[in-house]
Scaffold this active site. Structure first.
Site, short mmCIF file in Angstrom:
data_model
loop_
_atom_site.label_atom_id
_atom_site.label_comp_id
_atom_site.label_asym_id
_atom_site.label_seq_id
_atom_site.Cartn_x
_atom_site.Cartn_y
_atom_site.Cartn_z
CG LEU A 22 75.33 133.35 44.62
CD1 LEU A 22 76.44 132.61 45.34
CD2 LEU A 22 75.37 134.84 44.93
CG ASP A 23 72.67 131.52 46.61
OD1 ASP A 23 72.56 132.68 47.01
OD2 ASP A 23 73.45 130.69 47.10
CD GLU A 24 70.01 131.42 39.24
OE1 GLU A 24 69.66 130.78 38.22
OE2 GLU A 24 70.11 132.66 39.27
#
Lengths: 254, 326
Positions: free
Chosen positions: B268-270
């Site tokens: 997530l979000d990386e």
């Protein structure tokens, strides 16, 4: 008016550190990188920053022969104290050395006083001895100060410049961390030092764009300007009594 | 029906953002047509992205190849990661008056690529890419995308809007775009996603844009559209991953808030960051003020990122993006 006086005396006295009027005085700690120390010297000398550098503490040996920064400091009569840190040396040891430097220069730590008390008389303003500092600036000082040191120096603040945009890239080598993360902006953060590394209230941040073309070295070069700028702004805010700490944040009156 | 261009296989470190090309004959010129297409011949502008180990002669080889087939290079931009010894290039060329043909040029490109062990991705500029926008209830980003698209700034067709709520159907109707609702619960998510993917594939969708879509998409979804799902996260990554980033930014007392557009990946979000920007804030700003500033950033950043993808300006490697023309 009598009612007012009564009311005031019944209020809890607030703990305030008073400093004498006149330019603020700071001790600057630095390691091997020159850029922030250099910038502070220039800004203070020119009067752009309303601060005096009382003395410099460094774990990097600068000398008359090898360092223009040292030469600038000695021309300004600002003492340069070399303290060996790291490399297996116990932190207690070198912190004790630093404390003795501070005590020798400062005299006593600023006393807590109540709001209603009159301010103490201004102390002598020469740069060589008995120069109580109002705050310490870690200008790319790469050693971590212990919580004991912080509480010993307290309530006076210690300002640090972190070469990354907090809360991203805490700890060491934020240039490399930023490069590996592929961020499109890099920056620097000036903040008050607290017991937890890189967690203190943020005073100022500055950023600039980077792209895939920028190597780690390019990140460093761009970042150094931002560090110097964020730091000297933060120093000015603190010196001009513009900063209030509320919770983990700062209010900066500009 | 569009076909995904096949790449020479490579290790996980090399990814080129996927685009599709059509096997069918060219229909409309890239970038949308105007009046009088019958008079002027359709422009034949192709974009190729190349990546591989750096060595001498790559630039020369491709330049010579294109020239040799009678193509004209309009724009060429390259980058070398000196540390990793990796070479990246994007070449835009006009093949309108080539004296050979596309098949032999394709073969030539394949040959040079294998000689240098490069991978490539080519878009012949004949069909517009198709996007699917996924949205929940926040509408500021989708409005921006659709308005900028209407103004002709985004060279694509908006094939479909998918939402997990009915609320924004009126927005889709206003722009005459198909709107489908797929309700998501923890139990039904995977099943719903498979239906969404099936629908998107059937419509020839190349790029999925998560325009403040508030459901976390699964690994399988990311795999189905590898480096073809762009998300806008309302923080300056890698700070404040996850939920309520502006609340946390406010609590931390940062002086800069931002937004980040990135490819969605399993973590997530990386995923690899495409574009970011920040805005200054102070103690005066409440969380609502941060949200307001953030909305402005999110709109602009996502559009920039989508445009970069549509123009084939991005190459992904080592979880980062080379973004040409930036």
């Amino acid at each position: 008016q009598q009612q007012q006086q009564q009311h005031l005396s019944q209020r809890q006295p607030q703990k305030v550190v008073l400093r004498p009027s006149g330019p603020a005085r700071m001790a600057v700690f630095a390691s091997s990188r020159d850029h922030c120390l250099n910038d502070l010297i220039d800004k203070c000398r020119g009067g752009d920053l309303p601060v005096q550098i009382s003395y410099v503490v460094s774990n990097y040996l600068r000398t008359e022969e090898n360092s223009h920064v040292y030469r600038a400091l000695s021309r300004l009569n600002v003492p340069y104290h070399y303290v060996q840190c790291g490399k297996g040396r116990l932190r207690e040891e070198w912190e004790a050395n630093i404390r003795s430097i501070i005590q020798q220069k400062d005299g006593t730590v600023a006393a807590e006083t109540t709001v209603s008390a009159p301010p103490p008389p201004p102390s002598a303003r020469d740069n060589s001895n008995n120069n109580q500092t109002d705050f310490i600036v870690l200008a790319r000082f790469m050693q971590i100060l212990s919580p004991e040191f912080l509480s010993w120096y307290a309530p006076r603040p210690i300002i640090n410049i972190h070469h990354g945009l907090l809360p991203s890239f805490k700890g060491s080598n934020p240039y490399r961390q930023a490069f590996d993360a592929g961020v499109k902006l890099i920056g620097a953060t000036a903040h008050f030092v607290t017991d937890e590394l890189d967690e203190g209230p943020i005073i100022e941040q500055r950023a600039t764009c980077v792209s895939h073309r920028d190597s780690v070295r390019d990140v460093r070069i761009k970042s150094e300007t931002l560090e110097a700028n964020a730091l000297h702004d933060a120093v000015r805010y603190v010196a001009e009594n513009r900063v209030a700490r509320v919770g983990g944040r700062t209010i900066v009156f500009t | 029906m569009s076909k995904r261009k096949s790449m020479a296989e490579d290790s996980a470190t090399m990814e080129v953002a996927a685009t599709s090309t059509t096997a069918a004959a060219a229909t409309s010129a890239a970038g949308g047509g105007g009046a009088g297409d019958e008079q002027t011949p359709a422009k034949k502008i192709a974009t190729i992205r190349i990546e591989g180990p750096d060595s001498k002669g790559i630039v020369a080889a491709f330049a010579q190849l294109l020239y040799g087939h009678g193509c004209n290079i309009i724009d060429a931009e390259q980058h070398t990661d000196v540390e990793l010894k990796r070479f990246f290039q994007r070449i835009v060329f006009d093949y309108g008056s080539m004296h050979t043909d596309r098949v032999s040029l394709s073969n030539g490109i394949g040959e040079v690529c294998s000689r240098f062990t490069m991978t490539h991705d080519i878009d012949w500029g004949e069909t517009r890419k198709k996007i699917c926008i996924m949205v929940s209830k926040y509408d500021h980003v989708i409005w921006e995308l659709l308005l900028r698209h209407k103004a002709g700034e985004l060279p694509c067709d908006v094939a479909l809007i998918i939402s997990n709520h009915e609320d924004l159907r009126t927005v889709a109707d206003h722009f005459n775009i198909r709107y489908e609702v797929f309700k998501i619960t923890k139990a039904t998510k995977r099943e719903q996603e498979d239906k969404e993917i099936e629908l998107m594939k059937s419509l020839g969708v190349d790029l999925v844009v998560l325009a403040r879509y508030m459901q976390i998409i699964t690994d399988e979804f990311c795999q189905a559209y590898k480096h073809a799902v762009i998300n806008i996260h309302h923080s300056f990554l890698p700070a404040f991953i996850g939920a309520k980033p502006y609340h946390r930014a406010h609590a931390r007392g940062v002086k800069l808030v931002g937004a980040t557009a990135h490819y969605a990946t399993e973590t997530l979000d990386e995923g690899p960051i495409i574009e970011q920007d920040v805005a200054r804030i102070s103690h005066r700003h409440t969380v609502d003020d941060l949200l307001a500033k953030g909305r402005v950033l999110e709109r602009e950043i996502l559009v920039r990122a989508v445009l970069a993808h549509l123009e084939d300006r991005i190459i992904v490697y080592e979880n980062k993006c080379v973004v040409f023309g930036s």
